[in-house]
Design an enzyme around this catalytic site. Structure first.
Site, PDB file in Angstrom:
ATOM      1  N   GLN A  80       0.840  -1.216   0.000  1.00  0.00           N
ATOM      2  CA  GLN A  80       0.000   0.000   0.000  1.00  0.00           C
ATOM      3  C   GLN A  80       0.869   1.258   0.000  1.00  0.00           C
ATOM      4  OE1 GLN A  80      -3.889  -0.231   2.305  1.00  0.00           O
ATOM      5  NE2 GLN A  80      -2.498  -1.228   3.718  1.00  0.00           N
ATOM      6  N   THR A 107       3.290  -8.133   7.251  1.00  0.00           N
ATOM      7  CA  THR A 107       2.156  -7.393   7.834  1.00  0.00           C
ATOM      8  C   THR A 107       0.949  -8.279   8.176  1.00  0.00           C
ATOM      9  OG1 THR A 107       1.432  -6.846   5.594  1.00  0.00           O
ATOM     10  CG2 THR A 107       2.721  -5.171   6.751  1.00  0.00           C
ATOM     11  N   THR A 119       4.680   0.826  13.764  1.00  0.00           N
ATOM     12  CA  THR A 119       3.251   0.641  14.011  1.00  0.00           C
ATOM     13  C   THR A 119       2.821   1.011  15.429  1.00  0.00           C
ATOM     14  OG1 THR A 119       1.579  -1.102  14.210  1.00  0.00           O
ATOM     15  CG2 THR A 119       3.848  -1.800  14.443  1.00  0.00           C
ATOM     16  N   TYR A 166       3.751  -9.743  15.759  1.00  0.00           N
ATOM     17  CA  TYR A 166       3.946  -8.668  14.776  1.00  0.00           C
ATOM     18  C   TYR A 166       4.485  -7.413  15.478  1.00  0.00           C
ATOM     19  CZ  TYR A 166       2.623  -4.774  11.685  1.00  0.00           C
ATOM     20  OH  TYR A 166       2.632  -3.626  10.926  1.00  0.00           O
TER      21      TYR A 166
END
Ligand code: NDP
Length: 298
Positions: free
Chosen positions: A11, A65, A104, A128
């Site tokens: 993205q 991700t 993140t 993650y």
């Protein structure tokens, strides 16, 4: 300026291809690139790519991700999210290059209601989040010039995202329940890419501006309110829905168990970034509405 872009088809990577183009010569790679290795799980190949291309700036938009899948594949997630950034940092240091990296809100434990500042204590709840945190720390401790942007709830016009999924489900299903106790801010890949280009220019002129920054749109919402906003926009555009915005059900995280735990409070305080780079961050609704127009026109 020579720029190495990794993860060109994600993205953010896709939007970076556009926003970095006016800054210099961009070598954009993905994991399947042939001339140069762009696979972050191939640490030797990655180092060789940096040495051969000798960029002035490395922008790493590649990451593992798949948040839930990472719980059962911690080794791969760690390699891509932590070990590869460490290799990039070591190579950037040798070349005196700037390394740009994304992290993140999942580095935080997600308690409380206050937007997180860069200096707040971290406490990832998932594999993650832990691997992304290890990636940040490897870059910071390497001594290379860097920009790390922690962001949240990323969407883009290209590819799948939460908004498009809600749109599809509201057309296909009779009912729709969405989590209403996780708070955060949807952030467009286009905004991330534009701010990245701006910040690269600034840091190249004033190296003291390098560091860790929170970067997200302004405002806050929950997944439930986000879904309702998406359906309101779609309805106003004439899309026929089986489940209208007012019929979406609000549920608690506990009612929707997933392999990876998510933080309840994903709000990010972006004041440091806005002050350092004299930037204004638009309300999250602006970008989502624009992305929906693009999506609905297709
Ligand atoms: P995407 O999942 O859209 O893109 C990630 C890209 O990384 C994909 O193109 C993927 O390629 C690539 N990739 C995965 N494994 C490898 C590998 N071994 N070698 C090379 N490329 C690989 O992610 P986003 O663009 O949304 O994310 C950009 C950054 O923002 C990441 O650092 C992410 O952690 C961070 N972030 C994202 C959030 C989100 O909501 N999406 C929220 C907060 C932070 P392929 O598809 O071919 O595997």
């Amino acid at each position: 300026m020579k720029i190495l872009l990794l993860g060109k088809n994600g993205q953010v990577g896709w939007e970076l291809q556009r926003s970095l183009a006016p800054l210099g010569q961009v070598l954009a790679l993905d994991s399947k690139s042939l001339d140069y290795c762009g696979d972050l799980s191939d640490l030797g190949g990655l180092a060789a790519t940096v040495q051969r291309f000798a960029p002035d700036v490395i922008v790493n938009a590649a990451a593992y991700t798949a948040v839930d899948k990472a719980e059962s594949e911690p080794g791969v997630a760690r390699r891509v999210n932590a070990e590869a950034p460490a290799v990039l940092a070591a190579e950037a240091l040798k070349l005196n290059a700037l390394l740009v990296h994304y992290s993140t809100d999942y580095v935080f434990a997600g308690d409380g209601e206050t937007p997180w500042q860069e200096s707040d204590p971290v406490g990832p709840l998932s594999v993650y989040g832990a691997t992304k945190l290890a990636g940040e720390q490897a870059i910071q401790s390497s001594g290379c010039s860097h920009l790390i942007f922690r962001t949240s709830w990323v969407y883009a016009a290209r590819g799948n995202n939460f908004a498009k999924t809600m749109l599809r489900l509201a057309q296909e299903r009779d009912s729709l329940n969405v989590i209403n106790d996780q708070f955060g801010t949807p952030t467009g890949a286009d905004l991330l890419a534009d701010v990245t280009a701006h910040a690269i220019r600034a840091v190249r002129q004033q190296s003291h501006l390098g560091g860790l920054y929170h970067l997200a749109s302004a405002g806050e919402t929950t997944w439930y309110r986000y879904a309702r906003f998406v359906l309101e926009q779609a309805q106003a555009a004439g899309v026929e829905l089986q489940v209208g915005p007012a019929s979406v059900g609000a549920i608690a995280t506990a009612a929707y168990p997933t392999p990876a735990k998510r933080p309840g409070n994903s709000r990010l305080n972006t004041q440091k970034l806005q002050n350092a780079f004299s930037l204004f961050l638009p309300d999250w609704q602006d970008g989502v509405a624009r992305m929906l127009i693009e999506t609905l026109e297709k």
